[in-house]
Write an enzyme that holds these catalytic residues in place. Structure first.
Site, PDB file in Angstrom:
ATOM      1  N   ARG A   1      15.088  14.284  18.206  1.00 55.38           N
ATOM      2  CA  ARG A   1      14.007  14.024  17.540  1.00 55.38           C
ATOM      3  C   ARG A   1      14.476  12.703  16.926  1.00 55.38           C
ATOM      4  O   ARG A   1      15.833  11.905  17.469  1.00 55.38           O
ATOM      5  CB  ARG A   1      14.453  14.464  15.702  1.00 55.38           C
ATOM      6  CG  ARG A   1      14.087  15.863  15.830  1.00 55.38           C
ATOM      7  CD  ARG A   1      14.164  16.669  14.557  1.00 55.38           C
ATOM      8  NE  ARG A   1      15.712  16.806  14.268  1.00 55.38           N
ATOM      9  CZ  ARG A   1      16.338  17.495  13.893  1.00 55.38           C
ATOM     10  NH1 ARG A   1      15.247  18.252  12.169  1.00 55.38           N
ATOM     11  NH2 ARG A   1      16.850  17.849  13.152  1.00 55.38           N
TER      12      ARG A   1
ATOM     13  N   LYS B   1      19.792  13.398  11.251  1.00 56.51           N
ATOM     14  CA  LYS B   1      20.764  13.920  11.761  1.00 56.51           C
ATOM     15  C   LYS B   1      21.975  13.174  10.854  1.00 56.51           C
ATOM     16  O   LYS B   1      22.308  12.434  11.044  1.00 56.51           O
ATOM     17  CB  LYS B   1      21.779  14.864  12.439  1.00 56.51           C
ATOM     18  CG  LYS B   1      20.433  16.348  12.956  1.00 56.51           C
ATOM     19  CD  LYS B   1      20.495  16.745  11.975  1.00 56.51           C
ATOM     20  CE  LYS B   1      21.311  18.072  11.497  1.00 56.51           C
ATOM     21  NZ  LYS B   1      21.426  19.131  10.709  1.00 56.51           N
TER      22      LYS B   1
ATOM     23  N   TYR C   1      18.552  13.292   6.542  1.00 57.48           N
ATOM     24  CA  TYR C   1      19.637  14.441   6.394  1.00 57.48           C
ATOM     25  C   TYR C   1      21.600  14.277   6.545  1.00 57.48           C
ATOM     26  O   TYR C   1      21.743  13.550   7.521  1.00 57.48           O
ATOM     27  CB  TYR C   1      19.336  15.863   7.530  1.00 57.48           C
ATOM     28  CG  TYR C   1      18.405  16.092   7.035  1.00 57.48           C
ATOM     29  CD1 TYR C   1      17.531  16.689   5.713  1.00 57.48           C
ATOM     30  CD2 TYR C   1      16.966  15.507   8.173  1.00 57.48           C
ATOM     31  CE1 TYR C   1      15.867  17.099   5.580  1.00 57.48           C
ATOM     32  CE2 TYR C   1      15.912  15.986   8.294  1.00 57.48           C
ATOM     33  CZ  TYR C   1      15.493  17.197   7.158  1.00 57.48           C
ATOM     34  OH  TYR C   1      13.673  17.668   7.152  1.00 57.48           O
TER      35      TYR C   1
ATOM     36  N   HIS D   1      23.548  16.696   4.217  1.00 56.32           N
ATOM     37  CA  HIS D   1      24.573  17.973   4.417  1.00 56.32           C
ATOM     38  C   HIS D   1      25.914  17.988   3.911  1.00 56.32           C
ATOM     39  O   HIS D   1      26.315  18.416   4.145  1.00 56.32           O
ATOM     40  CB  HIS D   1      24.140  18.848   5.456  1.00 56.32           C
ATOM     41  CG  HIS D   1      22.578  19.419   5.024  1.00 56.32           C
ATOM     42  ND1 HIS D   1      21.837  19.913   4.477  1.00 56.32           N
ATOM     43  CD2 HIS D   1      21.638  18.832   7.004  1.00 56.32           C
ATOM     44  CE1 HIS D   1      20.591  20.238   4.944  1.00 56.32           C
ATOM     45  NE2 HIS D   1      20.576  19.120   6.038  1.00 56.32           N
TER      46      HIS D   1
ATOM     47  N   GLU E   1      17.483  15.849   2.080  1.00 57.61           N
ATOM     48  CA  GLU E   1      17.398  17.254   1.360  1.00 57.61           C
ATOM     49  C   GLU E   1      17.511  17.367   0.139  1.00 57.61           C
ATOM     50  O   GLU E   1      17.644  18.525  -0.533  1.00 57.61           O
ATOM     51  CB  GLU E   1      18.488  17.992   1.766  1.00 57.61           C
ATOM     52  CG  GLU E   1      19.715  18.296   2.117  1.00 57.61           C
ATOM     53  CD  GLU E   1      21.113  16.959   2.422  1.00 57.61           C
ATOM     54  OE1 GLU E   1      22.289  16.796   2.645  1.00 57.61           O
ATOM     55  OE2 GLU E   1      19.917  15.753   3.457  1.00 57.61           O
TER      56      GLU E   1
ATOM     57  N   ASP F   1      14.700  38.469  -2.381  1.00 59.99           N
ATOM     58  CA  ASP F   1      14.548  37.410  -2.901  1.00 59.99           C
ATOM     59  C   ASP F   1      15.256  37.748  -4.782  1.00 59.99           C
ATOM     60  O   ASP F   1      15.184  38.752  -4.420  1.00 59.99           O
ATOM     61  CB  ASP F   1      13.564  36.212  -3.473  1.00 59.99           C
ATOM     62  CG  ASP F   1      14.044  34.660  -3.441  1.00 59.99           C
ATOM     63  OD1 ASP F   1      14.768  34.777  -4.252  1.00 59.99           O
ATOM     64  OD2 ASP F   1      14.296  34.179  -2.380  1.00 59.99           O
TER      65      ASP F   1
ATOM     66  N   VAL G   1      18.254  31.205   2.911  1.00 57.37           N
ATOM     67  CA  VAL G   1      18.880  30.926   1.513  1.00 57.37           C
ATOM     68  C   VAL G   1      19.213  29.438   0.739  1.00 57.37           C
ATOM     69  O   VAL G   1      20.131  29.222   1.860  1.00 57.37           O
ATOM     70  CB  VAL G   1      20.280  31.873   0.794  1.00 57.37           C
ATOM     71  CG1 VAL G   1      19.776  31.660  -1.030  1.00 57.37           C
ATOM     72  CG2 VAL G   1      18.935  33.339   1.087  1.00 57.37           C
TER      73      VAL G   1
ATOM     74  N   ALA H   1      20.630  28.741   7.137  1.00 54.59           N
ATOM     75  CA  ALA H   1      21.172  28.130   5.864  1.00 54.59           C
ATOM     76  C   ALA H   1      22.671  27.411   6.702  1.00 54.59           C
ATOM     77  O   ALA H   1      23.556  26.896   6.184  1.00 54.59           O
ATOM     78  CB  ALA H   1      21.432  28.744   5.156  1.00 54.59           C
ATOM     79  N   VAL H   2      22.536  27.774   8.104  1.00 54.42           N
ATOM     80  CA  VAL H   2      24.220  26.549   8.689  1.00 54.42           C
ATOM     81  C   VAL H   2      24.146  26.014   8.095  1.00 54.42           C
ATOM     82  O   VAL H   2      25.814  25.448   7.802  1.00 54.42           O
ATOM     83  CB  VAL H   2      24.285  26.924  10.245  1.00 54.42           C
ATOM     84  CG1 VAL H   2      23.107  25.837  10.423  1.00 54.42           C
ATOM     85  CG2 VAL H   2      25.463  26.752  10.892  1.00 54.42           C
ATOM     86  N   ASP H   3      23.412  24.480   7.944  1.00 53.28           N
ATOM     87  CA  ASP H   3      23.421  23.210   7.664  1.00 53.28           C
ATOM     88  C   ASP H   3      23.764  23.156   6.170  1.00 53.28           C
ATOM     89  O   ASP H   3      25.089  22.170   5.722  1.00 53.28           O
ATOM     90  CB  ASP H   3      22.249  22.283   7.673  1.00 53.28           C
ATOM     91  CG  ASP H   3      22.306  22.355   8.824  1.00 53.28           C
ATOM     92  OD1 ASP H   3      22.828  21.492   9.607  1.00 53.28           O
ATOM     93  OD2 ASP H   3      20.772  21.444   9.147  1.00 53.28           O
TER      94      ASP H   3
ATOM     95  N   VAL I   1      22.526  27.979  15.381  1.00 54.07           N
ATOM     96  CA  VAL I   1      22.262  26.153  15.896  1.00 54.07           C
ATOM     97  C   VAL I   1      22.063  25.646  14.511  1.00 54.07           C
ATOM     98  O   VAL I   1      21.365  25.634  13.768  1.00 54.07           O
ATOM     99  CB  VAL I   1      20.925  26.061  16.557  1.00 54.07           C
ATOM    100  CG1 VAL I   1      20.835  24.233  17.259  1.00 54.07           C
ATOM    101  CG2 VAL I   1      21.667  26.660  17.657  1.00 54.07           C
ATOM    102  N   ALA I   2      22.774  24.474  14.415  1.00 51.44           N
ATOM    103  CA  ALA I   2      22.301  23.368  13.237  1.00 51.44           C
ATOM    104  C   ALA I   2      21.481  22.826  12.613  1.00 51.44           C
ATOM    105  O   ALA I   2      21.755  21.612  11.730  1.00 51.44           O
ATOM    106  CB  ALA I   2      23.818  22.964  12.874  1.00 51.44           C
ATOM    107  N   ASN I   3      21.008  22.195  14.196  1.00 52.01           N
ATOM    108  CA  ASN I   3      19.684  21.304  13.690  1.00 52.01           C
ATOM    109  C   ASN I   3      18.435  22.066  14.870  1.00 52.01           C
ATOM    110  O   ASN I   3      18.032  21.567  15.937  1.00 52.01           O
ATOM    111  CB  ASN I   3      19.684  20.043  14.685  1.00 52.01           C
ATOM    112  CG  ASN I   3      20.530  20.109  15.775  1.00 52.01           C
ATOM    113  OD1 ASN I   3      21.264  20.593  16.711  1.00 52.01           O
ATOM    114  ND2 ASN I   3      20.206  19.366  16.263  1.00 52.01           N
TER     115      ASN I   3
END
Length: 366
Positions: free
Chosen positions: A15, A75, A94, A96, A118, A198, A239, A268-270, A298-300
């Protein structure tokens, strides 16, 4: 203002922080935009497009950072970029922070102003700059999960939607926010049997009212999660706690209750991930296996579909970029409570409580 758009150098991040259309909106307001050579190439935007929009093309990332007052990225800066960020910079991307203490400390040491996409928060509590990427990631989680359920990639060997005479896969979605809703929608569209969980009853009611009959909503509890993981084929973790680490909803001991070849995708890894066994991966090496369970984290994720993602991101970030360019970060954050909530690190101080708490660091009010 002078605005810099560097190439994203995170692994397989395709990106770019701004489209030519976004550049045009800034240059027509007499702001200078510096775009690194080929920054938009992998997203389908070319240097000549940026030049026509009024940007100046610079050859190196160092030149972009040196020329700019504000850096607009996608990122978080990686280690190679830490020393490029100076006290006069406003960095809008972003971040994080809660998932990386080294990044947090590096940005504190830089004494720059760090505004995180975020945590920019609208009056209704929504996160307008996170929503489009959450939509992309939620949909992609099913696309990727379906692929990794294939036997050659060590999955269970199940077709997500099944075929006549053969039942479909069971998909368990943890979280009924933007990610979870979009994941459930995609899985349902492919014909899977979907359980979405949820603790927010309002969100579950919306799911029940708007989803087809192959999507079942259920209140989230450890008991219910342990019940469903035993026969789930694909588990999606979606989540989010604003600005803070994600809760660990699936612990390592739970993996032994899953069938071999189960696939778990942690969107939710980020924010540290909502599975205890989550570790960030890349598009180059997206999966790993623990206890015969395939992990995809994968974080992205949206970086794999950069044209769609870049367009969706610029649609929502541009009004804030313009406001920051027109007013400067201080006045812009004074006049916009949404932007003010995006402030994470300011002049060497952590001003977002959840980030300070994540690493037991000092917190100061902005």
């Amino acid at each position: 203002m002078k605005i810099g758009v560097p190439i994203e150098i995170k692994n397989n991040e395709n990106r770019v922080g701004m489209t030519p259309s976004g550049v045009f909106e800034l240059t027509k307001r007499n702001h200078a935009v510096y775009v690194q050579k080929d920054a938009g190439f992998n997203s389908g935007f070319f240097d000549e497009d940026y030049i026509k929009a009024g940007a100046s093309i610079l050859n190196t990332i160092e030149e972009v950072y040196e020329a700019a007052d504000m850096i607009v990225k996608v990122k978080e800066p990686i280690e190679k970029e830490y020393t490029l960020i100076k006290p006069h910079h406003t960095v809008f991307t972003y971040f994080h922070f809660a998932s990386s203490e080294p990044l947090t400390k590096a940005m504190v040491d830089s004494k720059a102003v760090c505004i995180a996409y975020e945590t920019v928060e609208a009056e209704d509590g929504s996160l307008p700059l996170l929503i489009p990427m959450s939509e992309v990631a939620g949909r992609m989680s099913i696309q990727q999960g379906a692929k990794y359920l294939e036997k050659p990639i060590k999955g269970r060997g199940i077709l997500l939607g099944g075929v006549p005479g053969v039942p479909p896969a069971k998909v368990l979605v943890l979280g009924a926010g933007v990610v979870g809703y979009q994941a459930a929608k995609m899985a349902a569209g492919l014909g899977a049997y979907v359980i979405i969980m949820d603790i927010n009853m309002k969100a579950l009611r919306y799911v029940s009212d708007s989803m087809p009959n192959n999507v079942i909503s259920e209140f989230s509890s450890e008991y219910n999660i342990r019940k469903h993981i035993k026969d789930a084929d694909l588990i999606i973790g979606g989540v989010l706690i604003k600005g803070a680490k994600a809760p660990k909803l699936i612990t390592k001991d739970m993996l032994k209750d899953m069938r071999p070849g189960t696939v778990i995708v942690d969107v939710a890894v980020d924010q540290g991930g909502c599975f205890e066994t989550t570790k960030p991966t890349t598009h180059e090496e997206p999966t790993y296996i623990i206890d015969d369970v395939v992990h995809y984290s994968v974080a992205n994720m949206p970086g794999a579909v950069p044209y769609t993602s870049t367009m969706a991101l610029t649609n929502v970030t541009l009004p804030y970029v313009i406001k920051l360019a027109e007013e400067g970060w201080e006045k812009a954050c004074e006049s916009s409570t949404a932007l003010a909530k995006g402030l994470n690190v300011v002049n060497g101080k952590i001003v977002y409580k959840e980030i300070a708490e994540a690493f037991n660091l000092e917190f100061e009010m902005a």
